[in-house]
Every structure is written in C-alpha cells, then in structure tokens.
Design a protein around this motif. Sequence first.
Motif, PDB file in Angstrom:
ATOM      1  N   ALA A   1     -19.145 -78.542 -54.501  1.00  0.00           N
ATOM      2  CA  ALA A   1     -18.277 -79.421 -55.630  1.00  0.00           C
ATOM      3  C   ALA A   1     -17.239 -78.497 -56.121  1.00  0.00           C
ATOM      4  O   ALA A   1     -16.553 -78.890 -56.870  1.00  0.00           O
ATOM      5  CB  ALA A   1     -19.124 -80.304 -56.423  1.00  0.00           C
ATOM      6  N   LEU A   2     -17.777 -77.355 -56.388  1.00  0.00           N
ATOM      7  CA  LEU A   2     -16.567 -76.120 -57.124  1.00  0.00           C
ATOM      8  C   LEU A   2     -15.587 -75.683 -55.913  1.00  0.00           C
ATOM      9  O   LEU A   2     -14.788 -74.903 -56.554  1.00  0.00           O
ATOM     10  CB  LEU A   2     -17.501 -75.186 -57.861  1.00  0.00           C
ATOM     11  CG  LEU A   2     -18.571 -75.857 -58.781  1.00  0.00           C
ATOM     12  CD1 LEU A   2     -19.013 -74.759 -59.505  1.00  0.00           C
ATOM     13  CD2 LEU A   2     -17.909 -76.701 -59.755  1.00  0.00           C
ATOM     14  N   ALA A   3     -15.555 -76.430 -54.891  1.00  0.00           N
ATOM     15  CA  ALA A   3     -14.445 -75.911 -54.082  1.00  0.00           C
ATOM     16  C   ALA A   3     -12.971 -75.737 -54.600  1.00  0.00           C
ATOM     17  O   ALA A   3     -12.376 -75.240 -54.298  1.00  0.00           O
ATOM     18  CB  ALA A   3     -14.449 -76.757 -52.711  1.00  0.00           C
ATOM     19  N   PHE A   4     -12.725 -76.834 -55.412  1.00  0.00           N
ATOM     20  CA  PHE A   4     -11.296 -77.049 -56.195  1.00  0.00           C
ATOM     21  C   PHE A   4     -11.112 -75.592 -56.839  1.00  0.00           C
ATOM     22  O   PHE A   4      -9.899 -75.455 -56.897  1.00  0.00           O
ATOM     23  CB  PHE A   4     -11.885 -77.986 -57.369  1.00  0.00           C
ATOM     24  CG  PHE A   4     -11.070 -77.937 -58.425  1.00  0.00           C
ATOM     25  CD1 PHE A   4      -9.901 -79.342 -58.283  1.00  0.00           C
ATOM     26  CD2 PHE A   4     -11.071 -77.569 -59.621  1.00  0.00           C
ATOM     27  CE1 PHE A   4      -8.960 -79.383 -59.364  1.00  0.00           C
ATOM     28  CE2 PHE A   4     -10.080 -77.560 -60.469  1.00  0.00           C
ATOM     29  CZ  PHE A   4      -9.053 -78.934 -60.502  1.00  0.00           C
ATOM     30  N   PHE A   5     -11.914 -74.950 -57.052  1.00  0.00           N
ATOM     31  CA  PHE A   5     -11.446 -73.393 -57.766  1.00  0.00           C
ATOM     32  C   PHE A   5     -11.330 -72.507 -56.991  1.00  0.00           C
ATOM     33  O   PHE A   5     -10.519 -71.487 -57.193  1.00  0.00           O
ATOM     34  CB  PHE A   5     -12.578 -72.916 -58.787  1.00  0.00           C
ATOM     35  CG  PHE A   5     -12.644 -73.986 -59.850  1.00  0.00           C
ATOM     36  CD1 PHE A   5     -12.085 -73.976 -61.135  1.00  0.00           C
ATOM     37  CD2 PHE A   5     -13.907 -74.994 -59.847  1.00  0.00           C
ATOM     38  CE1 PHE A   5     -12.342 -74.793 -62.141  1.00  0.00           C
ATOM     39  CE2 PHE A   5     -14.106 -75.779 -60.833  1.00  0.00           C
ATOM     40  CZ  PHE A   5     -13.321 -76.043 -62.019  1.00  0.00           C
ATOM     41  N   PHE A   6     -11.623 -72.524 -55.530  1.00  0.00           N
ATOM     42  CA  PHE A   6     -11.656 -71.355 -54.593  1.00  0.00           C
ATOM     43  C   PHE A   6     -10.723 -71.392 -53.453  1.00  0.00           C
ATOM     44  O   PHE A   6     -10.597 -72.498 -52.788  1.00  0.00           O
ATOM     45  CB  PHE A   6     -13.010 -71.022 -54.301  1.00  0.00           C
ATOM     46  CG  PHE A   6     -13.993 -70.933 -55.517  1.00  0.00           C
ATOM     47  CD1 PHE A   6     -13.750 -69.650 -56.330  1.00  0.00           C
ATOM     48  CD2 PHE A   6     -14.915 -71.715 -55.801  1.00  0.00           C
ATOM     49  CE1 PHE A   6     -14.503 -69.416 -57.481  1.00  0.00           C
ATOM     50  CE2 PHE A   6     -15.461 -71.544 -57.057  1.00  0.00           C
ATOM     51  CZ  PHE A   6     -15.460 -70.222 -57.752  1.00  0.00           C
ATOM     52  N   LYS A   7     -10.232 -70.131 -52.959  1.00  0.00           N
ATOM     53  CA  LYS A   7      -9.377 -70.115 -51.715  1.00  0.00           C
ATOM     54  C   LYS A   7     -10.539 -70.323 -50.633  1.00  0.00           C
ATOM     55  O   LYS A   7      -9.937 -70.626 -49.516  1.00  0.00           O
ATOM     56  CB  LYS A   7      -8.839 -68.738 -51.764  1.00  0.00           C
ATOM     57  CG  LYS A   7      -7.609 -68.475 -52.523  1.00  0.00           C
ATOM     58  CD  LYS A   7      -6.839 -67.019 -52.057  1.00  0.00           C
ATOM     59  CE  LYS A   7      -5.941 -66.760 -53.099  1.00  0.00           C
ATOM     60  NZ  LYS A   7      -6.440 -66.270 -54.357  1.00  0.00           N
ATOM     61  N   ASP A   8     -11.587 -69.738 -50.537  1.00  0.00           N
ATOM     62  CA  ASP A   8     -12.582 -69.765 -49.380  1.00  0.00           C
ATOM     63  C   ASP A   8     -13.972 -70.335 -50.013  1.00  0.00           C
ATOM     64  O   ASP A   8     -14.852 -69.609 -50.348  1.00  0.00           O
ATOM     65  CB  ASP A   8     -12.668 -68.255 -49.314  1.00  0.00           C
ATOM     66  CG  ASP A   8     -12.962 -68.120 -47.894  1.00  0.00           C
ATOM     67  OD1 ASP A   8     -13.105 -68.766 -47.001  1.00  0.00           O
ATOM     68  OD2 ASP A   8     -13.265 -66.637 -47.604  1.00  0.00           O
TER      69      ASP A   8
END
Lengths: 382, 382, 382, 382
Positions: free
Chosen positions: C352-359
Amino acid sequence: MRQRCGLWLMGARGSVATTAITGLLALRAGLVRPVGCVTERLDMDHTVLPTWDEIIVGGHDIVSIPLDKRAEQLAESGLIPHSVFTAVADGLRAVDTELRSGYHPVSHTGSQAAAAARLAADITDFRARHSLDRVVVVNVTSTEPPVPALPEHDDLDLLDRALNDPQRTVLPPSSLGAYAALTTGSPYVDFTPSPGIRMPALVELARRQDLPYAGADGKTGETLLRTVLAPMFVARALNVRSWAGTNLLGGGDGANLADPDQAKGKLESKARGLAQLIGDVTAPLHIDNVPDLAERKIAWDYVSFEGFLGAKMSLQFTWDGYDSALAAPLVLDLARLVGAAHADGQSGALPALAFFFKDPLGTDEHRFAEQTRMLAQWAADL
Amino acid sequence: MRQRCGLWLMGARGSVATTAITGLLALRAGLVRPVGCVTERLDMDHTVLPTWDEIIVGGHDIVSIPLDKRAEQLAESGLIPHSVFTAVADGLRAVDTELRSGYHPVSHTGSQAAAAARLAADITDFRARHSLDRVVVVNVTSTEPPVPALPEHDDLDLLDRALNDPQRTVLPPSSLGAYAALTTGSPYVDFTPSPGIRMPALVELARRQDLPYAGADGKTGETLLRTVLAPMFVARALNVRSWAGTNLLGGGDGANLADPDQAKGKLESKARGLAQLIGDVTAPLHIDNVPDLAERKIAWDYVSFEGFLGAKMSLQFTWDGYDSALAAPLVLDLARLVGAAHADGQSGALPALAFFFKDPLGTDEHRFAEQTRMLAQWAADL
Amino acid sequence: MRQRCGLWLMGARGSVATTAITGLLALRAGLVRPVGCVTERLDMDHTVLPTWDEIIVGGHDIVSIPLDKRAEQLAESGLIPHSVFTAVADGLRAVDTELRSGYHPVSHTGSQAAAAARLAADITDFRARHSLDRVVVVNVTSTEPPVPALPEHDDLDLLDRALNDPQRTVLPPSSLGAYAALTTGSPYVDFTPSPGIRMPALVELARRQDLPYAGADGKTGETLLRTVLAPMFVARALNVRSWAGTNLLGGGDGANLADPDQAKGKLESKARGLAQLIGDVTAPLHIDNVPDLAERKIAWDYVSFEGFLGAKMSLQFTWDGYDSALAAPLVLDLARLVGAAHADGQSGALPALAFFFKDPLGTDEHRFAEQTRMLAQWAADL
Amino acid sequence: MRQRCGLWLMGARGSVATTAITGLLALRAGLVRPVGCVTERLDMDHTVLPTWDEIIVGGHDIVSIPLDKRAEQLAESGLIPHSVFTAVADGLRAVDTELRSGYHPVSHTGSQAAAAARLAADITDFRARHSLDRVVVVNVTSTEPPVPALPEHDDLDLLDRALNDPQRTVLPPSSLGAYAALTTGSPYVDFTPSPGIRMPALVELARRQDLPYAGADGKTGETLLRTVLAPMFVARALNVRSWAGTNLLGGGDGANLADPDQAKGKLESKARGLAQLIGDVTAPLHIDNVPDLAERKIAWDYVSFEGFLGAKMSLQFTWDGYDSALAAPLVLDLARLVGAAHADGQSGALPALAFFFKDPLGTDEHRFAEQTRMLAQWAADL
Ligand SMILES: NC(=O)c1ccc[n+]([C@@H]2O[C@H](COP(=O)([O-])OP(=O)(O)OC[C@H]3O[C@@H](n4cnc5c(N)ncnc54)[C@H](O)[C@@H]3O)[C@@H](O)[C@H]2O)c1
Ligand SMILES: NC(=O)c1ccc[n+]([C@@H]2O[C@H](COP(=O)([O-])OP(=O)(O)OC[C@H]3O[C@@H](n4cnc5c(N)ncnc54)[C@H](O)[C@@H]3O)[C@@H](O)[C@H]2O)c1
Ligand SMILES: NC(=O)c1ccc[n+]([C@@H]2O[C@H](COP(=O)([O-])OP(=O)(O)OC[C@H]3O[C@@H](n4cnc5c(N)ncnc54)[C@H](O)[C@@H]3O)[C@@H](O)[C@H]2O)c1
Ligand SMILES: NC(=O)c1ccc[n+]([C@@H]2O[C@H](COP(=O)([O-])OP(=O)(O)OC[C@H]3O[C@@H](n4cnc5c(N)ncnc54)[C@H](O)[C@@H]3O)[C@@H](O)[C@H]2O)c1
Ligand code: NA
Ligand code: NA
C-alpha cells in the motif's frame, strides 16, 4: 578624466532601483563580483568611467517604503543574498536620505511647470550638495500607458505655455520627469517604455541644452533573446512563419502590467523590434501577472519556421530570470556611459547604446550582435 | 564569370545528399523557393555563382539503394513533400546513373593508392563527360570515429609510400576520399566531423595543388544555436555555470551515432565550440538514437547562469528540426561558394566559410554573428 | 492509540535527512505548514499516527559535519528559508547528539556481524534512552551500486555464517544496515535504490521478526511524473514510441551519481517502472552531475507517440524541483505510516506504500493514481 | 446484441468529422490499427458495440466543400497519410451523398421549429434509408459563444412556443441541433463547448424521450494533461500557486477561436476543470490563432508550486498534437458507447463518459484516473 557622477533614479524605491543601489553598495564594499556589468568587460579607456565609489545615488519615488525594507523584501524573494543585504543595510539607510517625493498627478495641485521646477530643484540641490560634475537621470518608474498625441508634444514653446496652465495635465509623469531633468542640464535615460523623452518638444529641449540621452525600455529577457535569435533565421534564409510569446511575471512590474492599458506600451515596444527583424509574422504576445513568481520572470517563446522544401520546424525557449538582477547592472552601466558621453560633449540620442534597449532611440538596429559591435566601437573611441 | 560546376557527393545516397539533389532538381524546375539557401540572400555579385542549372551532380556511395527509392523514404518520413518527389523522380533516376561505388576498407583488396586512383578516375571521368570547369567534392558520408595519429598523417611523402603498401590501411575512408579529390585538382568540403582533410599531409597536398577547401561538420542545430546564444551571455557579462545538452535523432545519422565510438568525433567537435565561446563550464552532452523520430532531430539545452548579486537564472530551448532539410541547402551553398573561390584562384582553408561549420577550418571564430559578417564581406569581395 | 516513535535515519547528515529533521523541528514549532506531508491530508484515523512531537530522531552517518552546519549549507542553496534555519538551529544541535558513526567497509575492521551488532546497539540504546514504543529505520544513505549475487544473499543461515567471517564483506552497507535494524525488531524503509533489504535472506529475517518494511527508492521527480503520465497514454490507447529523459542534479546525490557505477541502480529502478507501465520502448535516460544546481534537480522528458492514422505527436516536460524538499516530508510520512503498521501488527512488504516509491516492494503497481487509491484505502483501514 | 448504428455528425465537413470518417473507412479496410480508439482496449463485452462495418455515417454542415477535398487538405497538412487518403477517397465520396445542409440563422427564413423539423427529417430519413437500429448524433460544429439566459431555455413548453414564432431565434444552432436530434429519438453527444443540450428545457426533452446523452467538449490536449497532473499535486499535498497556459492552434478551430467571443466558452470550460481540481489559483490562459500550424496544436503550461518549507518549484510541459487525430477516434468511441447505452435502455446524462470531456455532464469528477475507472466499470457492466 574621471569625475564624480550623480545617478538620479526616478522610481528609486522600485525593484530595479533598489537592486541597482544594493549592488552598487556591494560592489563598493567588494562583496560581489561585477557580474552583469557590461562596462567592466568593454575594451575601452576605463578612466573615463566613474568608479563605483564615484557614483552617488539619489532619486524620486511616490511611495515611501524605506529602501532597506524594500531590499529586505527582495532578499526574501531570493533576488538579493541575505548576507549582502545585511552588509549594506546601513548604506541603504544613508541613500534613503537622498530620496525625495516624486510627482504624481493625483496628489499634485498647481501647474505642471511648478511640479517640474520642484523636481528640478531636487536634482540641482543633490548635485550641489555632493559637488557632482554631473547627474545622469534614469527613469525606472512603473510603466505608463501610451498617451494620446497633443500639438503641445510637438512644439516646445506650446508645451511651455501649457505647462504653466494649472488647469492642464499635458505631460504624463515620465515626460514631466524628463523635462525637469533636461532643464537642470542633466543627461537622461529612459529605461521604461513610457513616453518619457520621446516627444519632439523634449527632443528639442535636449538639443537646446546640448544634452545626450538614451532609451528606451531596458532589454533584459524575451526581447533580448529575440534580437539574438531572429538574425540567425535571417542569416540562414529560414522562413519564420510565427513567433508566439508568453511572459509570466510577478513583482511591482507584474502587478502594473496586469492592467492591459499599462501593458500596451510594453507590448508595442516588444512587437516593433520583432517586425523590424523578421518582418510581419503572426506574433501573439501576452504578459500575465503571476504574483507568486515574485521577482522572477518566465518567458516562453515558440517559433515556427520553414526550411528547404517547406520542411516545418520549430524552436522554443523558456527563460527563467530575475528581471531586476538583469536590469540593475545595466542601469549602472548606463549611468557610467551616458555620464562619459556627457563629459565627452556628445549630445542627442546615443544610438551606440541600442545594445541596452528594446526600442532603441536614434537607430533602427535591433540585431543584438550588431548592437554589441556598435557599443564596443563607440566605447573604444570614448 | 559563370561556369559549369560539378558537385561530387561522397555519401550520395544518404539523407543529406538525397535531400540536396532532390532540392536542386526542384529548384531547377521552379517547384520550390530557395528557403535555407544562404547564397540567394547574400549581397554579392551573383554572376560568379553557378546557377541551379549549372550545378551537375555525381557521387560515391557504398550502398546501392536507388536514389529515387531513398527520396521516397524521405517523403514518407515527412522531409520531402510528396508532390515534389513525384515531380523530380525522373531527374533522380538520371542522377543515379552518375553515382559510383565508394571505397570501403572491408570490401576493398589491394593498396589504398589503387583505391584512391579509382575514386579519382570516377571524378575526372565525370568532369570530362560533362565538360565541367571544376568539380567541388563534398563529404557527406557517415561520421567516422577519430583515428589514432600516425607519422604518415603528418608527412605527404611518408603517406604516399604507405598508401602504396597493400598491407596497410593508413587512411580512414573520409581522408582517402579527400586525398583522391585533391589529386584530381578538385576543391574539397568536409561536411562531417570525420578526419577527412584534417591531417598535415593532406593540407600539404592541397597546398601543392593550389586548392581551396572548407570544413568541418555542418552546423545546423544545437551547435548553431549555441554559437548564436553563447556570445549574448558574454556580451552581457553574465556568468554561465553549466550548459547541458541532449540530442535525440533517428535516421541513418542516429543509427550511426548510437555507436559511442562513432559519436566521439561529433561530441568532440560540439564541445570544442562551446569551450571556445564561454570557456570551461560543466557541459554534459548526449546523442541518443531514437529511431521513431526518423529524419527529425530534437535538441534540448539547459543553460544555468548567474547574474548580478549571484542571482541564479536559466535558459532552456528545444529545437525540433529536420536535420537534412537544414543541411541540404548549405551543401548547395558550399558547392557554389567553394566553386567560386576556386575560380577566383583562392587556395587553402577558407575561414570565411566558418558560418557553415561546427569546427571551422582556418579560424577559431565560433560566434555566429561574427561568422555571418565574415561571410558577407568575403562574398561581397568575390 | 498514539505512541512515541523513533525515526532512525541511516545517512542522517545528508540533504534528505537534514531537510526532514529541520522540517520536523519547524513543524513542531508551528513555523511552517505541513506542505508535502501526505499523512496530513489522508482521510484516516489520525490518532494512530505519531504527532510531530512524538517523532524522535536519531541516526547514523559516516561523515561528521554538524547537523546545523549542514542545514546552513542547505539554507544558502535556497532549500531552507534562513528564518527557519535560525529558529531551529538549537534543535538541530540537540538532534546532533543523537547521531552515531555509521558503518563504512573501508574503515571497519573485524567481522560484519560485529559491525551490525554495533549499529543495532546504537538503535536499541536510542529506543531505551527515549522510552520509545518503536523505532522506524529509514535508509537515506548515498546510493550504492548493484551487488553481484551471492548464495549467502538467498539463505539467512548461510548469511549469518558469512557475516561472522572477518575475512568477508558479504553485504553492502545498506543491507548491513537493514540487517542491523531488523535484528533490533525495528521496521525498515528503503528510500534509496541500494540493495538494502532486497535479498531473500533479509526478507526471511523480517519474516522471522514479524516486521513490516517498505521501499524502494523514493519517487519524487521524473519517475513520479512518468507514473502519472504513462497511464494516460495507455487509457487513451495512444502508442508511445519513445520516452527519453535527462536528469541534471547537483548536491551530494549528483556527485555520487556522476559515477556510472553508482548511477546504475538508479537508472535500473527508473527503467523498470517505465517498462512496467508502457512496455518496451526506446528510452534513453541520463543522470548528469551539474554542481552549480546545488540542491535543485532539473528533469527533461521527451515522449514521442502516435495517434489515430499514425499521426506523430509529442509531449515534453521540464521539472525544476528541490529534490530534498520533495523527499523529506515523505520520509516523515513513512515513519508515521510504517510505525502505525507496526503498531497494527502488520508484517512483510507493505504494497500500500507503493505510492512513495520508484520500485515498490510487494507489488508491481506503478500507476500513481492506483497507488494513491491503495494508500487511501489502506490508511482508512488502519 | 450487436445492431446497426448511425453516426450523424453535426459539422460533418470539419476537421474532426472528416478525420473520423476517413479513419472509420480506413479501419473498415484494415489499413490502419485502431490507435487512439479507447473502446478497442476496454475490458468489456465487445459484442454490445457496433463493429466498424456497422457504423454508418451521415451528417449536417453549412459549407459544401466535398468531403474528399477536405480530406485531401488534411493529408496535405500531415494529419492523414497520403496513402490512406487515396485508398478511401471513393468511400468519402459515398459518405458525401449522406450529408445534408445544416441550419444557419443567417440563411434560414421561417420559424426555428420549421428548421428543427427539417433537420429531424434528415435524420429520420437517414435512419430509415439504412435500416438503422438507432442514430447517435454528435455535435462537432464550430464552437459558439455562450448565450444569454432566457426563460425559454428553462421550460420546454415555453421553448416550444417560442420556436414556433418566426420572429424569434431563441436557440443557438447547437441547441437547435440537439432539439432536433432528441425529437427523432436519437441519443446526443456534445463534443464542443457550445450550449448544445445544456439547458433545462432540452434536458427535460431528453427525459421525456428517455434518451441518454453525453458531453461536453472533447478532452484531447491541455485539459487532458491538467486532469492527469493536477491530482498528483493534490495527492502529494503540494501547494500549486499558479497554473498558466497558452494554446497555439491553426485550422478551422484556430480561426474560429481567434474571436474572443467564440473563445469564451472554451476558456470557461477549461477553467472550470482546473478550479474543480486544485481550487482557485492564478491561472491565466490564452488561445492564439497561428494559421501556419494548420492542424497542429501546441499547448504550453507552466505550473508553479511550493513544497516542504516553502521550496519554490515548477513543472512545465509542451504538448504538440494533431487535435483532430486525438478527437476523431473518441468520436467513434462515443458513437459506440452511447449507442450501446441506448440499446441498454439507459437515459439521462452519462457520467461514466466523463473520461472523454473537459466539462463532463452528470458529474463533477475531473480527475482523469478516476474517470478512467468509472468508464472501465461502466463498460464492463454493459
Ligand atoms: N528587467 C527589468 O526589470 C526591466 C526591463 C525593462 C524595463 N523595465 C521597466 O523598469 C520599470 C521599473 O521596474 P520595476 O520592476 O523596478 O518596477 P517596480 O514596480 O518595482 O518599481 C517602480 C517604482 O516606480 C515608482 N513610481 C511610479 N510612478 C512614479 C512617479 N511618477 N515618480 C516616481 N516614482 C514613481 C513606484 O512607486 C515604484 O517604486 C518598469 O517600467 C519596467 O517596465 C524593467
Ligand atoms: N544537419 C545534418 O544533417 C548534418 C549536419 C552536420 C553534419 N552532418 C553529417 O553529414 C553526414 C551525413 O548525414 P546523413 O544524415 O546524410 O547520414 P546518412 O547515414 O543518411 O548518409 C550517409 C551516407 O554515407 C554513405 N557512406 C558511408 N560510408 C561511405 C564511404 N566510405 N564512401 C561513400 N559513402 C559512404 C552511407 O552509405 C550513406 O548513404 C554525417 O556524417 C553527419 O554527421 C549532417
Ligand atoms: N528526492 C530525493 O532527494 C530522493 C529521492 C529518491 C531517493 N533518494 C535517495 O536518498 C539518498 C540520500 O539522498 P541525499 O540527497 O540526501 O544524498 P546526500 O549525499 O546528501 O546524503 C547521503 C548521506 O549518506 C551518508 N552515508 C553514505 N554512506 C553511508 C553509510 N554507509 N552509513 C551511513 N551514512 C552513509 C553520507 O555521508 C551522506 O551524508 C540517496 O541514495 C538518494 O538517491 C533521494
Ligand atoms: N481535439 C479537437 O479537435 C477538439 C477537442 C474538443 C472540442 N473540439 C470541438 O469540436 C468542434 C469541431 O472542431 P474542428 O477542428 O473540426 O473545427 P472545424 O472548424 O474544422 O469544423 C467545424 C465544422 O462545423 C461546421 N459548422 C459550423 N456551424 C454549423 C452548423 N450550424 N451546422 C452544421 N455545421 C456547422 C463548419 O462549417 C465546419 O465544417 C469545435 O467546436 C471544437 O472546439 C475539438
Ligand atoms: Na578552427
Ligand atoms: Na515491485
């Protein structure tokens, strides 16, 4: 031979003026290098130019915000480094004592002749007080709208009569300032697109007083680039079809030019140059007030052109500049160069200074590289 | 006095060459205006230049795709209008009969001297067949990587000996082409950054043959803009801190420059100019092969500079051009001008043609406006 | 229920960390609004998040420049307002006392197990000293190059053995830091593209310890825009042909990524996302070190695409950002959210924290709008 | 179950319409792939959509240039490939026989009711002639200026009375077209920002007729990007301070929008969306007519925003598109989807089609990613 030179700024509390004054103090103190100062790199006899120490500043404005407060605002907007501001704050307070109230038609009562006399007295007092050899008056007030033509603008005697009529307001403030400057025997520079000296009657006054003058409208952003780039298309025989431009700016200039009336003069002086360079092409042009940009100016230009066999191509650029940081060193340069021209006995419009202006007086040469050559040659001959 | 002039294209089936030939045929037929042709707008004695009818084209290439097929591809990619292609297709097939096989080290057997003699014979046959007064040889072959220095490159006699040694391949193809051209008494133009004529031994050969030559590397996009814009920063005493560039291109040139080895020469010739103009600044530069752009080239430059009081500002531009549409008319201009210089008895490097090149021979002048003046003056004197 | 949460920064004296700490102090003091802080606008039960006062900072670094000096540098480069710096300088000096020496393979002697134990002790001491309910460890150290795969990376028991061998350096610093963090029972966040936790052995360690973790590589500029824009082309069935990018950056990150080896991980993490979103297209990508940009980062992307009937079109953008100003609030958000997840008993990768990351770890979802929804839903359920 | 569907284009000889018709013929002939056709990639029951063969085209226009001539012009401007034009020229001539004269207030005599009846008869004849199950009417006429509100616009009975009064011209042409369409029982789509169906009286007519409708103003360029990008700033809690835009366009739309009156509706529909997305910010917006761009549209947007600790940042983009190539496949998509909705018995505004529009009817959702989801879900349920 070097001489003490006054620099009298009409609009002395504005961004351009405040940056120029702050920079001058910083240069005197050796705090910064003279980046953006063209006179420093000209190959010429530098002894004919006043040194930073020999330039003494005074001026008019119609607002009363202290100069150091104004500079602090500019520091907050990123235009002036905090450390420089702190170092010159005392100096700014000293210059502040040399500033006087400008002429505003709304608050003035009496004839415009009386107003001009008061402005002139401020300048002559300043000259005497500091034992200056001369004062160069530079107009950096807010841009005014174009004025309707009057017969008085074309004839100095008619004008003088009208100025004495307390019922009439025959000159816009910029032109009244130019008039006052010339009556004191001071050379004059129009850094704005306002009417200023550009009236036959004032040109005649300059001639009678044997004074040099220069203008109009400092060339510091989009127009600078246009006068650099347009000659390339011409030299390469490429067919420019359209040249669109948008300017986003904040600051006092942005707020003022948000008024379409005020912007008119600016837009016209920009358009004239482009037409001169590449002829009549589609050239929509906008100036938008974007307050959050504060002292920055963003210009975007999109040039659509055709090449061999009708190939459709384009060039676009985005300029992101601090307008006053670009203008201020030129104001100092102009004080030096126009001062030197005066000392040299030159008079009339100085076409060799076209390099500095969007709408050069005394010449139709808009090509920047040609202007650079003209300036170099003229300065070398000083 | 006007004379019939051959234009011999090394790389005659490439984009630049095909566009130049198509355009020449279209100009002859009055189908298009000479947009991009600099000679048409120069203020000079136009009778010293061959007319479009008086320029006869031949050339070498190492691929055998018919010229009309190549032009059709260019029409499909939007570089050449379909109607123009159709109108000149017959003419292209006629020019095709004048094209000969170029030299490629991989397929050649025997000494390089023999190869040069064969290339030279192609040129002299062409000259005789068409009763030409002269042939201007222009190199528009694919860019080659830089070559390691050899003593033979510095000494014509050593070179002649090495060329006759069938075991050695002492010259890169571009230089062998230049050698061949010079032996036939033909003036030579390097439109590419390849080594070409830039070796003391070949310069000596040109001297012995009393031939003029020009180069190197046609200036048509990013570098053109850099040599236009950089002098502005200098003239205004602005402090350029970095100048980054990215070039996206497709076509044959894109595919070729995708190889970092081949790109090296190109990147070096671009970098030299910038350093000459503004000194040593951070200047990362990339050339990327983007096949879907086909014949278009996109260049993005980001210039970061400092002004008065250290204000940080930037200029960025995006150029979207058809590279060959920019280059082709210059190839025709160069044929005309170098032909006229030869007729005029001039020899050696022609610095007045710096206007056309990224890496001008015979001068270090990179400023475009200065180059424009030099060209204008030289042409006026022809 | 709210709880005191430690934020342990690996790389605590870097730009991102210093900005995060300065900002946290300014937020506590009510000097600034929480612009860029995503948790502040999420529609969720805010009592599960530590308040600004409840986040206590410590960390490791391998350089010893005092935190207030570092912040002063950032103020000079325009990233932090001077007034804020002055107001929090004392606070920065207080945080400085919580910082410890990081692990550097060059200066370390002994086994990596010993190094990890020392790092872990620093964290547990910090937790005890401040009676914290938990410590979230966030890696904001300089980007490391990719590491060659070793069998020990895939098997926790093998790894433990190797770490105890003083002759071996089996883990890169980022992974040793992750290892140390996990052994202390602390959740872990990889804000960099370095190997960090991304090894089966460390994932197993997190599983054994029942810890949540998140990563990798904060998404703050070009990639953010790509994951916003690419889904548009897909939704509209437009055919992206190429997507070229150039990044200009200064600061510590710029200097570090100037090394092609170090940049490799970054370039790979950027490329993976684009391929995931639009498939395999031509996508040249550059990172250039441009020191004068200091803390700013400029990204230029050029997207070439085809529409109906093959029409060729393009989109280009220029992003001009302060990288650390974009990253720092996300670091605070991650501390809050990963802390809350830990309090909630969650473990494993937090997709759910994909929002913050390039990969993103734990998911292949790169579309920003989808990530925004996933985050909103997850946070609402906390 | 699939059914034969008419597509009746109001403005059938314009760029958008001609491109849609040409493309439809090319798709039928398998000459091109359905790039830009959203329905082709939706995950749904494709049997509910008419195939390319099942879409039959007719329409109104007020100019009489033959459709194949119009398409030839578009081919010359680069919008349609020459080979496609040649292949479908016969088909275009066939469609031309289905086009009828539109309503123009200047040339019409008699009541507007009579005009509407004539338009309606054209549509019902077309439906009968081709045994169509339904006709979707799509308005792609030139943008009209906003109209002053009248009581008749709010009340269908009042309106009917006024339409029968030959002295009055109570409806603008777009609304009269919508009225006519609805009376024939045809669903209606507003692809322009003109008043069209957006009047309570016409909404009531649609309700009485149980018809679905959609609009308004196709979203294909700058606004598309804005609705993609603005949600990113919101999601990341970044503070947009200003969003400036300039649109350069040629073609019929450019010429029409050069009139500030006509442009008003367009500018308003663009502004509404932005305000909905990010609230009230400084947002100057221009539309300039640049004829040499022909069918291309260039949009430049400059977004100035603040991040953590007040850091000033910016994003700018340049969109270079063929407007009609972007719009045409959406017109086909809308015919398919609105046709399917009608077959499905849906009526009223279709908010699920917000994806296609600048100013969506039936919803205030402007976020593109949300609109994409709404469309996907709705289509999956069809
Ligand atoms: N690069 C540049 O900044 C640049 C370039 C070309 C021209 N200019 C022109 O220079 C002028 C000044 O620009 P700025 O950014 O400093 O604007 P500003 O609004 O910051 O300053 C203008 C100042 O003039 C004062 N003023 C107005 N009317 C006056 C009057 N009648 N008498 C005396 N003072 C008066 C105002 O009170 C204000 O302090 C503008 O006309 C602008 O168009 C600036
Ligand atoms: N604006 C411009 O297009 C421009 C500007 C400056 C320089 N140049 C240079 O011009 C050259 C040609 O560019 P292009 O776009 O036409 O490339 P291209 O790849 O389309 O054409 C090059 C041609 O040279 C031929 N060739 C290669 N080696 C040869 C050899 N040994 N002998 C004879 N022919 C040979 C190839 O077969 C090909 O037909 C390149 O070196 C390019 O860098 C082009
Ligand atoms: N927007 C952003 O700024 C952003 C976005 C995504 C990722 N990142 C990543 O965040 C990291 C930090 O970026 P930055 O701009 O702060 O860089 P920086 O160079 O300013 O700071 C990195 C810090 O890490 C320290 N460090 C290096 N190795 C260490 C070690 N082994 N142990 C402890 N400390 C160590 C350095 O001494 C330095 O103080 C980089 O990897 C960067 O790629 C940043
Ligand atoms: N991407 C896009 O192209 C796009 C996006 C959104 C909206 N639109 C809108 O679509 C419309 C069409 O755009 P275009 O580029 O095709 O313009 P266009 O000028 O090429 O075509 C408009 C056509 O409408 C015809 N027309 C005008 N009034 C009419 C009437 N009363 N009855 C029948 N026909 C009439 C004109 O004769 C012309 O043929 C415009 O309103 C435009 O704003 C286009
Ligand atoms: Na040279
Ligand atoms: Na993943």
